[in-house]
Write an enzyme that holds these catalytic residues in place. Structure first.
Site, mmCIF file in Angstrom:
data_model
loop_
_atom_site.group_PDB
_atom_site.id
_atom_site.type_symbol
_atom_site.label_atom_id
_atom_site.label_comp_id
_atom_site.label_asym_id
_atom_site.label_seq_id
_atom_site.Cartn_x
_atom_site.Cartn_y
_atom_site.Cartn_z
ATOM 1 N N HIS A 237 50.391 26.976 30.132
ATOM 2 C CA HIS A 237 49.537 26.828 31.323
ATOM 3 C C HIS A 237 49.869 27.906 32.352
ATOM 4 O O HIS A 237 49.645 27.718 33.552
ATOM 5 C CB HIS A 237 49.680 25.444 31.953
ATOM 6 C CG HIS A 237 49.574 24.322 30.981
ATOM 7 N ND1 HIS A 237 48.375 23.871 30.480
ATOM 8 C CD2 HIS A 237 50.539 23.589 30.370
ATOM 9 C CE1 HIS A 237 48.600 22.892 29.621
ATOM 10 N NE2 HIS A 237 49.892 22.714 29.527
ATOM 11 N N SER A 361 44.388 56.570 35.096
ATOM 12 C CA SER A 361 43.413 56.284 36.151
ATOM 13 C C SER A 361 42.983 57.594 36.793
ATOM 14 O O SER A 361 43.800 58.498 36.983
ATOM 15 C CB SER A 361 44.037 55.369 37.212
ATOM 16 O OG SER A 361 43.232 55.327 38.374
#
Length: 534
Positions: A237, A361
């Protein structure tokens, strides 16, 4: 007396006793592998303005000088940006590949007819005639496919164009020239097409797709074994959970993918050869005394395809749906792997080996993005959309057939092409991974609360009341440290031996059998007997 099989005589089949037959159940002597040899240059390509010499030079083994204008104007990225990654599929699923397989089926059927004693109009071919026909198959090249396409412009029928091409090609041979009308004898187009598609699928999967799948499994197995001992914080979770090892988490994926591989060997690649609506109607009128069901079964099996006796005009494509559903599930598992690796890179558990000159990038110079796994995930999404659409559509055909499957079948290579791009991207990404062990240890050192599980479990064993509740009070919503965990453990009413084990326990050492499971991954992954179509 003429033999009844292509490669030799075989016992007759009992009429009506078969539905779907595997090759080994009838006449294994007829089974042939590698029916289509790998083209010498796979598939030559060139722009419309290319000269024949340029086209010959411009082949699929060397695309470095390929016309960049063609590359940048392709509608599909598979034929543009990703062409290098999928070029090995072109001989199987391009228009050239489909024509080539059709030629094979048509030629083999004429050879089969010449070996049926009752068909006296087609005398048994001489060795020279057989060699002539075999050369048509073996030497089939792009220029031959172009000739077929020129004929198709006149006929407006792609399968009929293959028949006419073969008649033209064989006019020069004295024996074959006498029986030209027996090309495509008693066939409907789908008799030729379904076998062409079956052969292209089988050979493309065995020669291209499955090896890429196996390479992936091998690389992930290697990750599992190399990192079997490296402890890692689990996350359930998204929250810190009982530790594992990095290798064990890789082993989970290797085994899951390997299990998918086992399913492929159980799938029958099926073919039909029963005429216009699957009943041998024309066959029986022309030659009433021939057992056409046996002949059709022998012929289909001789091509290395299993026989489906109960069909309409088309083979119903259920096996393609099953096959693609299995590939789809393999792709789902790989998507899960891609996302987990992406997350581990984000957490710093993996660094990526940089390549000189590569940019992450356009504005942030520091970035090394997990582009290979993102590319893999994106292409798996496209692959599964197409494979799912094909598996749902192909088994559905109105009455004895409609034409919707025909256009859909031309996309068999598309779903597999996107899958192949994804596999190669994932493989490329795996090879760039570098484990950042210090970051893994750092995470574990900050999460001593994960030891609440073993402490309360030992307390339960020794009948300490409210074990779970006491650990919940100690850890939930509170900052937990090595000191607080040890101070709590010291207060417990436990046997000294049990207490000593807990006091020596750390998040790094609390890994259960994870290391052993990762080290023995090869015992659970069978890459020898899976990932193949028989």
């Amino acid at each position: 007396m003429r033999a009844s099989g292509i490669s030799g005589a075989s016992p007759p089949l009992a009429a009506g006793r078969f539905g779907r037959l595997r090759r080994q159940e009838i006449c294994p002597v007829l089974v042939r592998s590698n029916l289509l040899p790998t083209p010498r240059s796979s598939l030559t390509i060139g722009s419309q303005s290319s000269s024949p010499k340029e086209v010959k030079k411009n082949n699929m083994d060397d695309l470095s000088n390929w016309d960049l204008a063609s590359n940048t104007t392709s509608l599909s990225p598979l034929d543009g940006r990703y062409m290098q990654k999928v070029k090995d599929l072109r001989p199987f699923f391009s228009e050239y590949g489909l024509i080539r397989y059709r030629v094979l089926v048509e030629v083999k059927w004429l050879q089969k007819l010449s070996q049926i004693p009752e068909i006296v109009e087609v005398p048994q071919f001489s060795q020279d005639a057989h060699l002539f026909l075999e050369k048509i198959i073996d030497n089939f090249e792009i220029n031959d496919a172009v000739e077929v396409k020129k004929i198709e412009k006149i006929t407006n029928h792609d399968v009929k164009a293959v028949e006419y091409y073969l008649k033209q090609k064989c006019k020069s041979h004295p024996d074959i020239a006498k029986v030209l009308e027996f090309f495509h004898f008693a066939c409907t187009s789908e008799d030729i097409n379904n076998l062409a598609h079956a052969l292209s699928l089988k050979e493309a999967l065995n020669d291209v797709i499955f090896p890429a799948m196996v390479d992936l499994c091998k690389e992930i197995c290697a990750l599992a074994k190399e990192n079997a001992h490296i402890p890692m914080l689990s996350r359930t979770h998204g929250q810190p959970a009982s530790p594992t090892t990095l290798g064990k988490e890789m082993a989970n994926f290797a085994v899951r993918l390997g299990e998918r591989g086992k399913t492929f060997s159980r799938i029958q690649i099926l073919g039909k050869f029963a005429g216009a609506v699957g009943n041998y109607n024309a066959h029986k009128v022309a030659y009433p005394n021939i057992n056409w069901r046996d002949i059709a079964a022998e012929f289909v099996l001789s091509l290395g395809v299993d026989f489906n006796a109960y069909v309409t005009q088309i083979e119903p494509h259920d096996y393609i749906a099953e096959l693609f559903n299995n590939i789809l599930q393999f792709n789902n598992i790989l998507t899960d792997f891609d996302r987990d690796i992406w997350s581990y890179i984000s957490l710093g558990y993996f660094k990526q080996i940089t390549k000189a000159g590569e940019i992450g990038s356009s504005t942030m110079p520091h970035k090394v993005n997990p582009i290979d796994f993102e590319n893999s995930e994106g292409n798996l999404c496209l692959a599964n959309a197409i494979l799912s659409a094909l598996s749902m559509k192909l088994p559905v055909s109105r009455m004895q057939r409609d034409l919707t499957d025909s256009t859909v079948l031309r996309n068999l290579g598309v779903g597999l092409g996107y899958s192949l791009v994804a596999y190669k991207s994932a493989l490329q990404g795996i090879k760039k991974l570098q484990v950042n062990e210090s970051r893994l240890i750092e995470d574990l050192e900050q999460t001593w609360e994960v030891l609440a599980e073993p402490i309360q479990t030992v307390m339960r064993r020794h009948a300490v009341p409210e074990a779970y509740e006491k650990l919940k009070e100690l850890t939930r919503g509170r900052e937990v440290s090595k000191q607080s965990i040890r101070e709590f453990t010291e207060t417990l009413d436990l046997p000294e031996e049990a207490k000593a084990i807990l006091l020596n326990l750390t998040p790094n050492s609390y890994i259960g059998e994870a290391e052993e499971l990762a080290k023995s991954v090869d015992e659970a992954v069978d890459l020898v007997n899976g990932f193949k179509l028989h």
